[in-house]
Design an enzyme around this catalytic site. Structure first.
Site, PDB file in Angstrom:
ATOM      1  N   TYR A   5     -26.135 -57.976  23.981  1.00 34.17           N
ATOM      2  CA  TYR A   5     -27.274 -58.794  24.416  1.00 34.17           C
ATOM      3  C   TYR A   5     -26.993 -59.414  25.786  1.00 34.17           C
ATOM      4  O   TYR A   5     -27.795 -59.305  26.722  1.00 34.17           O
ATOM      5  CB  TYR A   5     -27.558 -59.903  23.390  1.00 34.17           C
ATOM      6  CG  TYR A   5     -28.449 -60.996  23.938  1.00 34.17           C
ATOM      7  CD1 TYR A   5     -29.806 -60.771  24.118  1.00 34.17           C
ATOM      8  CD2 TYR A   5     -27.931 -62.246  24.308  1.00 34.17           C
ATOM      9  CE1 TYR A   5     -30.632 -61.765  24.659  1.00 34.17           C
ATOM     10  CE2 TYR A   5     -28.748 -63.232  24.844  1.00 34.17           C
ATOM     11  CZ  TYR A   5     -30.083 -62.991  25.016  1.00 34.17           C
ATOM     12  OH  TYR A   5     -30.885 -63.975  25.562  1.00 34.17           O
ATOM     13  N   LYS A  13     -28.690 -58.902  29.877  1.00 30.50           N
ATOM     14  CA  LYS A  13     -29.167 -59.905  30.844  1.00 30.50           C
ATOM     15  C   LYS A  13     -28.487 -59.678  32.201  1.00 30.50           C
ATOM     16  O   LYS A  13     -29.125 -59.764  33.246  1.00 30.50           O
ATOM     17  CB  LYS A  13     -28.894 -61.326  30.349  1.00 30.50           C
ATOM     18  CG  LYS A  13     -29.704 -61.696  29.112  1.00 30.50           C
ATOM     19  CD  LYS A  13     -31.201 -61.729  29.395  1.00 30.50           C
ATOM     20  CE  LYS A  13     -32.041 -61.973  28.159  1.00 30.50           C
ATOM     21  NZ  LYS A  13     -33.467 -61.674  28.343  1.00 30.50           N
ATOM     22  N   SER A  19     -30.101 -65.867  31.107  1.00 29.69           N
ATOM     23  CA  SER A  19     -29.419 -66.774  30.179  1.00 29.69           C
ATOM     24  C   SER A  19     -28.103 -67.268  30.765  1.00 29.69           C
ATOM     25  O   SER A  19     -27.443 -66.553  31.543  1.00 29.69           O
ATOM     26  CB  SER A  19     -29.131 -65.994  28.893  1.00 29.69           C
ATOM     27  OG  SER A  19     -28.215 -66.676  28.093  1.00 29.69           O
TER      28      SER A  19
END
Ligand code: NAD
Ligand code: UFG
Length: 342
Positions: free
Chosen positions: A152, A156, A127
């Site tokens: 979150y 990544k 992302s």
């Protein structure tokens, strides 16, 4: 014979669109999904669009034994696209352990299984959140990684590191990490699309639900950013264009074995658009009015980010070229279909 691709998270939003593109390019697909954020309706949609039903295995990737059983059953997997993850930024702040466990254990299990079964290729969903608030725009793949603003986002960053370390140590495996900007829209058939559970966090589903009468008004988070109209700027990419980039990445991994073991590509349009740009274009594309009001900034939001996509354009021979109006219209048609509106 068709090459077999394992798609984790394949009943989810981006995974279902990518499965369609893979089938249309004559790949055979096997989906693993535990349906924690999707439903088997997506399988029906994929089958209706392509005329082919993908193989489907319903289990949690955190269960290594089930993953091994699945790979014993579906032999000769040539590559994996790993979409499966929990993805709600706000929720990850409330439930960090659930996010770290789900997103990292599932990746570790997949990499161990790739080593065990000699599966040579991985495409990973990363992302643009890894760039945080960038110092320079547009962001290239060389732009600095900023410390993550949520668990979150951290999953990544850590996942990319785990992939690098594993691939340095395990010969014969290559990976492509794709850093998505803001995926939006639905398949042109309206048979698959995004299904947010509860109140949507993302801009486009909030707009379509407002217009559908489910939400009273769009709350625009901040009109005092240092941007031309004061609202936040993002790089919104059509989900079909995004899906097609995955097929290019798979082909590169399978066909061209002389590339670097790990490659990273930004996937966006290269254009930065404000929240108000999106509202105006949505209104023009659909003929519907969006009721909105300005609210304070949303905690954790950055002011602007958009991609330099030249690396993906050149190396993957891919470009996001769906017009924004078409993408926003597809989002509205999808909302109407799932709400049974005419
Ligand atoms: P999604 O929630 O629609 O799809 C993810 C799928 O994975 C769901 O179907 C869910 O049921 C499944 N899943 C989650 N954990 C699992 C597990 N442990 N075992 C088996 N299945 C599991 O999300 P999406 O928007 O399609 O996102 C796909 C990927 O792209 C994710 O990794 C996400 O972090 C990443 N990404 C998404 C965006 C975005 O804005 N949508 C942006 C950047 C990156
Ligand atoms: N916004 C609103 N009102 C809303 C929702 C969003 O004004 O109801 C604004 C936001 O403040 C932001 C823009 O619309 O300026 C886009 O917000 P989104 O929530 O749609 O997307 P984000 O850029 O915040 O984040 C998304 C995903 C993340 C992912 C990131 C980069 O939610 O998971 O894109 O890929 F990491």
């Amino acid at each position: 014979m068709a090459e077999k691709i394992l798609v984790t998270g394949g009943t989810g939003y981006i995974g279902s669109h990518t499965t369609v593109e893979l089938i249309e390019k004559n790949f055979e697909t096997v989906i693993i999904d535990n349906l924690c954020n999707s439903s088997t309706e997506a399988l029906k949609g994929i089958t209706e669009i392509t005329g082919t039903e993908p193989a489907f295995e319903n289990f949690d990737l955190c269960d290594y034994e089930k993953l091994l059983d699945c790979l014993r059953k579906h032999k000769n997997i040539k590559a994996i696209i790993h979409f499966a993850a929990l993805k709600a930024v706000g929720e990850s702040v409330e439930k960090p352990l659930e996010y770290y466990k789900n997103n990292l254990v599932s990746l570790l299990n997949l990499l161990m299984a790739m080593r065990e079964f000699h599966i040579p290729a991985l495409v990973f969903s990363s992302s643009c959140t890894v760039y945080g608030e960038p110092d320079k725009l547009p962001v290239t793949e060389e732009s600095p990684i900023k410390s993550a603003s949520s668990p979150y986002g951290n999953t990544k960053q850590i996942s990319e590191e785990i992939i690098h370390d594993t691939i340095s140590a395990v010969p014969g495996i290559r990976a492509i990490c794709l850093r998505y900007f803001n995926p939006i829209g639905a398949h042109k058939s309206s048979l698959i699309g995004e299904l947010p559970l509860g109140t949507p966090m993302n801009l486009i589903p909030y707009i379509t639900q407002t217009v559908a009468g489910i939400r009273e008004e769009l709350r625009i988070f901040g009109n005092d950013y240092d941007t031309p109209d004061g609202t936040g700027i993002r790089d919104y990419i059509d989900v079909g264009d995004l899906a097609r980039a995955h097929v290019k990445a798979i082909s590169r991994l399978l066909e061209d074995r002389n590339k670097k073991p790990v490659e990273i590509f930004n996937l966006g349009t290269g254009k930065g658009l404000s929240v108000l740009d999106i509202v105006k274009t949505f209104e023009k594309a659909t003929g519907m009015q969006v009721r909105y009001k300005f609210y304070p900034r949303r905690p954790g939001d950055i002011s602007r980010v958009y991609a330099d996509t030249s690396l993906a354009n050149k190396e993957l021979q891919w470009k996001a070229d769906t017009p924004l109006e078409e993408t926003l219209l597809s989002a509205w048609k999808w909302e109407k279909r799932i709400r049974n509106l005419s």
